[in-house]
Scaffold this motif. Sequence first.
Motif, PDB file in Angstrom:
ATOM      1  N   GLY A 153       0.822  -1.211   0.000  1.00  0.00           N
ATOM      2  CA  GLY A 153       0.000   0.000   0.000  1.00  0.00           C
ATOM      3  C   GLY A 153       0.855   1.260   0.000  1.00  0.00           C
ATOM      4  O   GLY A 153       0.387   2.335  -0.367  1.00  0.00           O
ATOM      5  N   HIS A 154       2.122   1.100   0.396  1.00  0.00           N
ATOM      6  CA  HIS A 154       3.009   2.265   0.447  1.00  0.00           C
ATOM      7  C   HIS A 154       4.010   2.266  -0.706  1.00  0.00           C
ATOM      8  O   HIS A 154       5.012   2.983  -0.665  1.00  0.00           O
ATOM      9  CB  HIS A 154       3.678   2.349   1.824  1.00  0.00           C
ATOM     10  N   LEU A 155       3.726   1.469  -1.748  1.00  0.00           N
ATOM     11  CA  LEU A 155       4.480   1.618  -2.997  1.00  0.00           C
ATOM     12  C   LEU A 155       4.135   2.985  -3.586  1.00  0.00           C
ATOM     13  O   LEU A 155       2.982   3.419  -3.532  1.00  0.00           O
ATOM     14  CB  LEU A 155       4.053   0.553  -4.017  1.00  0.00           C
ATOM     15  N   ARG A 164      -0.962  12.986   0.095  1.00  0.00           N
ATOM     16  CA  ARG A 164      -0.123  12.488   1.178  1.00  0.00           C
ATOM     17  C   ARG A 164      -0.824  11.320   1.863  1.00  0.00           C
ATOM     18  O   ARG A 164      -2.016  11.368   2.146  1.00  0.00           O
ATOM     19  CB  ARG A 164       0.165  13.603   2.196  1.00  0.00           C
ATOM     20  N   CYS A 165      -0.070  10.262   2.112  1.00  0.00           N
ATOM     21  CA  CYS A 165      -0.601   9.039   2.718  1.00  0.00           C
ATOM     22  C   CYS A 165      -0.773   9.223   4.232  1.00  0.00           C
ATOM     23  O   CYS A 165      -0.117  10.075   4.832  1.00  0.00           O
ATOM     24  CB  CYS A 165       0.392   7.913   2.429  1.00  0.00           C
ATOM     25  N   GLY A 166      -1.616   8.395   4.838  1.00  0.00           N
ATOM     26  CA  GLY A 166      -1.780   8.415   6.292  1.00  0.00           C
ATOM     27  C   GLY A 166      -0.471   8.171   7.029  1.00  0.00           C
ATOM     28  O   GLY A 166      -0.300   8.590   8.173  1.00  0.00           O
ATOM     29  N   CYS A 167       0.482   7.491   6.373  1.00  0.00           N
ATOM     30  CA  CYS A 167       1.781   7.198   6.998  1.00  0.00           C
ATOM     31  C   CYS A 167       2.703   8.410   6.957  1.00  0.00           C
ATOM     32  O   CYS A 167       3.767   8.397   7.564  1.00  0.00           O
ATOM     33  CB  CYS A 167       2.452   6.026   6.290  1.00  0.00           C
ATOM     34  N   GLY A 168       2.325   9.445   6.195  1.00  0.00           N
ATOM     35  CA  GLY A 168       3.160  10.638   6.090  1.00  0.00           C
ATOM     36  C   GLY A 168       3.908  10.743   4.768  1.00  0.00           C
ATOM     37  O   GLY A 168       4.354  11.821   4.382  1.00  0.00           O
ATOM     38  N   GLY A 171       2.414  10.155  -2.380  1.00  0.00           N
ATOM     39  CA  GLY A 171       2.244   9.388  -3.609  1.00  0.00           C
ATOM     40  C   GLY A 171       2.057   7.896  -3.406  1.00  0.00           C
ATOM     41  O   GLY A 171       2.217   7.120  -4.349  1.00  0.00           O
ATOM     42  N   HIS A 172       1.705   7.456  -2.197  1.00  0.00           N
ATOM     43  CA  HIS A 172       1.565   6.020  -1.942  1.00  0.00           C
ATOM     44  C   HIS A 172       0.228   5.493  -2.459  1.00  0.00           C
ATOM     45  O   HIS A 172      -0.804   6.149  -2.338  1.00  0.00           O
ATOM     46  CB  HIS A 172       1.684   5.731  -0.437  1.00  0.00           C
ATOM     47  N   TRP A 173       0.252   4.265  -2.990  1.00  0.00           N
ATOM     48  CA  TRP A 173      -0.905   3.615  -3.617  1.00  0.00           C
ATOM     49  C   TRP A 173      -2.146   3.674  -2.720  1.00  0.00           C
ATOM     50  O   TRP A 173      -3.244   4.019  -3.153  1.00  0.00           O
ATOM     51  CB  TRP A 173      -0.505   2.160  -3.908  1.00  0.00           C
TER      52      TRP A 173
HETATM   53 ZN   LIG Z   1       2.026   5.375   3.017  1.00  0.00          ZN
END
Ligand SMILES: [Zn+2]
Length: 317
Positions: A153-155, A164-168, A171-173
Amino acid sequence: MRKVLAADLGATNLRAALIGEGGDVLELRRSSTPRQGVVDAIVRLVEDMADRVSSMGLASVGPMDIRRGVLLNPPNLNEHGEIEVVGRLRDRLGIDVVLLNDAVAGAIGEWTYGAGKGLRDVVYLTFSTGLGAGVIIDGRPLLGRRGNAHEVGHLVVDYRGRIRCGCGGIGHWEAYCSGSGLPKLASLVAHEHPELRGHLGRAIESGALPDAPSIFRAAREGDPLALEVVREFSAITAAGIASVASAYDPELVILGGPVYLQNRDLLDGLLGEYLPEYSLDGPPALAPAVLGDLSPLMGAAAAALSPALAGSAAQTQ
Ligand SMILES: [Zn+2]
């Protein structure tokens, strides 16, 4: 007939079952994941069945350390810090407990009882609140050092990082193509295509953040913005699937999770259209998960029956 317990601890739902060695679900129970006290909730759900088995498999949201049987500050649960699950469940229930990542469990479930039965090399992708994967290569689940392999999911699928992804990370999937990402994707597409002004576009303009089911519903009703969001979702997801297929060389990519399974009428055709564009040596074969939302639970049962599947024999001692 040998029986085991299986539990699936998700961000929203907690499921548990008594399962026979052939994969028959003898009793299935569901509740919601509590805000606090996940171990207590699992015990309440299964304790009256524990004297009929000697082991339980637990599929859980991660991250985790399967060697120590703990969850590591899981962002999708409301209970923070390190949560000891294996030791506490073993003590409370008096049975062996095997812990594994829920997407890995989904892969094992589909490989043992579902769409990947009989194959050696299978990738399972699940599109839910988040986006996860499990991988079986050479007839063995890949687990990683602590059981957290395949955080696909973080590719990065958009190096410009428009979301921006929840992880910070950017561009993450998962930030585009999951239940939690789709509202952000819809806002982005609305911003980039002001000419697409249907019901959904007007709702976003007035400050609403439509959820994934309402975006797909609007697409079925022909809303131009929603159709563009679904097209963008499919193109990005095809790129992600092609990248995963290049990394693992699977015979089959199994697609699961409610965001995919409930919207195949809109997604399958577009995925088939985009996938060849991104693929090395032809697109990978795709199949829907046949166990539906029970893939992780069935994988947890398979791991309880064969603890080596979940990597650490030490977990069960
Ligand atoms: Zn992410």
